[in-house]
Design a protein around this motif. Sequence first.
Motif, mmCIF file in Angstrom:
data_model
loop_
_atom_site.group_PDB
_atom_site.id
_atom_site.type_symbol
_atom_site.label_atom_id
_atom_site.label_comp_id
_atom_site.label_asym_id
_atom_site.label_seq_id
_atom_site.Cartn_x
_atom_site.Cartn_y
_atom_site.Cartn_z
ATOM 1 N N LYS A 81 46.557 50.209 45.559
ATOM 2 C CA LYS A 81 46.732 49.441 44.333
ATOM 3 C C LYS A 81 46.030 48.089 44.432
ATOM 4 O O LYS A 81 45.379 47.647 43.484
ATOM 5 C CB LYS A 81 48.219 49.241 44.052
ATOM 6 C CG LYS A 81 48.514 48.470 42.787
ATOM 7 C CD LYS A 81 50.013 48.337 42.582
ATOM 8 C CE LYS A 81 50.322 47.536 41.324
ATOM 9 N NZ LYS A 81 51.794 47.393 41.114
ATOM 10 N N SER A 82 46.142 47.442 45.589
ATOM 11 C CA SER A 82 45.554 46.120 45.759
ATOM 12 C C SER A 82 44.042 46.156 45.706
ATOM 13 O O SER A 82 43.409 45.187 45.279
ATOM 14 C CB SER A 82 46.005 45.516 47.100
ATOM 15 O OG SER A 82 47.396 45.326 47.127
ATOM 16 N N SER A 83 43.443 47.252 46.147
ATOM 17 C CA SER A 83 41.983 47.342 46.135
ATOM 18 C C SER A 83 41.428 47.244 44.726
ATOM 19 O O SER A 83 40.322 46.745 44.510
ATOM 20 C CB SER A 83 41.531 48.651 46.794
ATOM 21 O OG SER A 83 42.037 49.769 46.083
ATOM 22 N N VAL A 84 42.195 47.696 43.733
ATOM 23 C CA VAL A 84 41.784 47.580 42.337
ATOM 24 C C VAL A 84 42.000 46.152 41.844
ATOM 25 O O VAL A 84 41.170 45.576 41.141
ATOM 26 C CB VAL A 84 42.559 48.579 41.452
ATOM 27 C CG1 VAL A 84 42.168 48.405 39.987
ATOM 28 C CG2 VAL A 84 42.295 50.001 41.908
ATOM 29 N N ASP A 85 43.137 45.561 42.247
ATOM 30 C CA ASP A 85 43.456 44.200 41.815
ATOM 31 C C ASP A 85 42.438 43.184 42.301
ATOM 32 O O ASP A 85 42.225 42.157 41.658
ATOM 33 C CB ASP A 85 44.846 43.814 42.314
ATOM 34 C CG ASP A 85 45.948 44.689 41.710
ATOM 35 O OD1 ASP A 85 45.689 45.284 40.635
ATOM 36 O OD2 ASP A 85 47.032 44.771 42.298
ATOM 37 N N VAL A 86 41.818 43.454 43.446
ATOM 38 C CA VAL A 86 40.857 42.510 44.019
ATOM 39 C C VAL A 86 39.744 42.188 43.038
ATOM 40 O O VAL A 86 39.327 41.037 42.880
ATOM 41 C CB VAL A 86 40.255 43.070 45.326
ATOM 42 C CG1 VAL A 86 39.110 42.186 45.808
ATOM 43 C CG2 VAL A 86 41.319 43.151 46.404
ATOM 44 N N PHE A 88 39.754 42.241 39.824
ATOM 45 C CA PHE A 88 40.151 41.634 38.549
ATOM 46 C C PHE A 88 41.004 40.392 38.747
ATOM 47 O O PHE A 88 41.578 39.882 37.793
ATOM 48 C CB PHE A 88 40.922 42.658 37.705
ATOM 49 C CG PHE A 88 40.126 43.875 37.363
ATOM 50 C CD1 PHE A 88 39.201 43.856 36.326
ATOM 51 C CD2 PHE A 88 40.280 45.044 38.090
ATOM 52 C CE1 PHE A 88 38.465 44.988 36.008
ATOM 53 C CE2 PHE A 88 39.542 46.177 37.784
ATOM 54 C CZ PHE A 88 38.624 46.141 36.730
ATOM 55 N N GLN A 89 41.101 39.916 39.992
ATOM 56 C CA GLN A 89 41.935 38.744 40.242
ATOM 57 C C GLN A 89 41.296 37.497 39.639
ATOM 58 O O GLN A 89 40.071 37.363 39.569
ATOM 59 C CB GLN A 89 42.129 38.541 41.747
ATOM 60 C CG GLN A 89 40.860 38.191 42.519
ATOM 61 C CD GLN A 89 41.155 37.880 43.961
ATOM 62 O OE1 GLN A 89 42.298 37.844 44.373
ATOM 63 N NE2 GLN A 89 40.127 37.631 44.738
ATOM 64 N N THR A 90 42.148 36.591 39.194
ATOM 65 C CA THR A 90 41.682 35.327 38.621
ATOM 66 C C THR A 90 42.161 34.121 39.412
ATOM 67 O O THR A 90 41.665 33.022 39.226
ATOM 68 C CB THR A 90 42.179 35.199 37.169
ATOM 69 O OG1 THR A 90 43.623 35.290 37.152
ATOM 70 C CG2 THR A 90 41.594 36.294 36.289
ATOM 71 N N HIS A 95 42.451 37.034 48.251
ATOM 72 C CA HIS A 95 43.257 38.250 48.314
ATOM 73 C C HIS A 95 43.202 38.794 49.741
ATOM 74 O O HIS A 95 42.182 38.633 50.429
ATOM 75 C CB HIS A 95 42.709 39.279 47.324
ATOM 76 C CG HIS A 95 43.587 40.448 47.117
ATOM 77 N ND1 HIS A 95 43.608 41.525 47.985
ATOM 78 C CD2 HIS A 95 44.492 40.741 46.137
ATOM 79 C CE1 HIS A 95 44.478 42.418 47.543
ATOM 80 N NE2 HIS A 95 45.028 41.971 46.432
#
Length: 259
Positions: A81-86, A88-90, A95
């Motif tokens: 899940k975190s690999s996707v969030d990386v 799109f993080q603002t 991360h």
Amino acid sequence: SRPSLSLTEIEGKLTLLCDAKTDGSFLVHHFLSFYLKANCKVCFVALFQSFSHYNIVGQKLGVNLTVARERGQLVFLEGLKSSVDVFFQTQEEPHPLQFLREANAGNLKPLFEFVREALKPVDSGEARWTYPVLLVDDLSVLLSLGMGAVAVLDFIHYCRATVCWELKGNMVILVHDSGDVEDEENDILLNGVSHQSHLILRAEGLATGFCRDVHGQLRILWRRPSQPTAQRDQSLTYQYKIQDKSVSFFAKGMSPAVL
């Protein structure tokens, strides 16, 4: 004599789980269950499966990961899940998997900082947890994501210095053995982590092929630096069968189905 996994014996140690042509993830599930039941503070870097997967298996083994996470005993990094969030993080803070956004895979310092922050002692009047534990499943995934073996070994070195030496905790790492495939980076990683490990558990398939009543064998190398040279290393081999809520271990040829 059979090595025991008492809390006092394994304090401040690094355990390596490696598998060759078989799935050694059942060992991760059982170590996770063991440490949660022992009231340890656990940081779980899960790079291979989702939180729901580990939680379902954990409930079969008598632990609830959701409850453990809510009460602060378990800090869980869900790599999938975190690999996707990386991407799109603002936020400005890096991360844990920040290297995924870099053109040339750099270092794993943000991931190490995540581990250190997760396991740092909390200033309080009483100690809630027995000691800290870092679990990583599966370290080989970092290689497939572009990290070099040296960078991953540096990450393990700093984690070991913090978790094992400074905090007197434990580390449990799963690494895949490339087996017959030539993979220099994976070989460097496996040999490097093996050299630092106090306990090596190697899950292997049977040389004779598939068997319904024996799922594989587990080779155990137990290193005790404090013991005399003749007793320093112990090597044992067990065969095993994975059941719904447990794993049965027995000596070669001593499977209940055979007897």
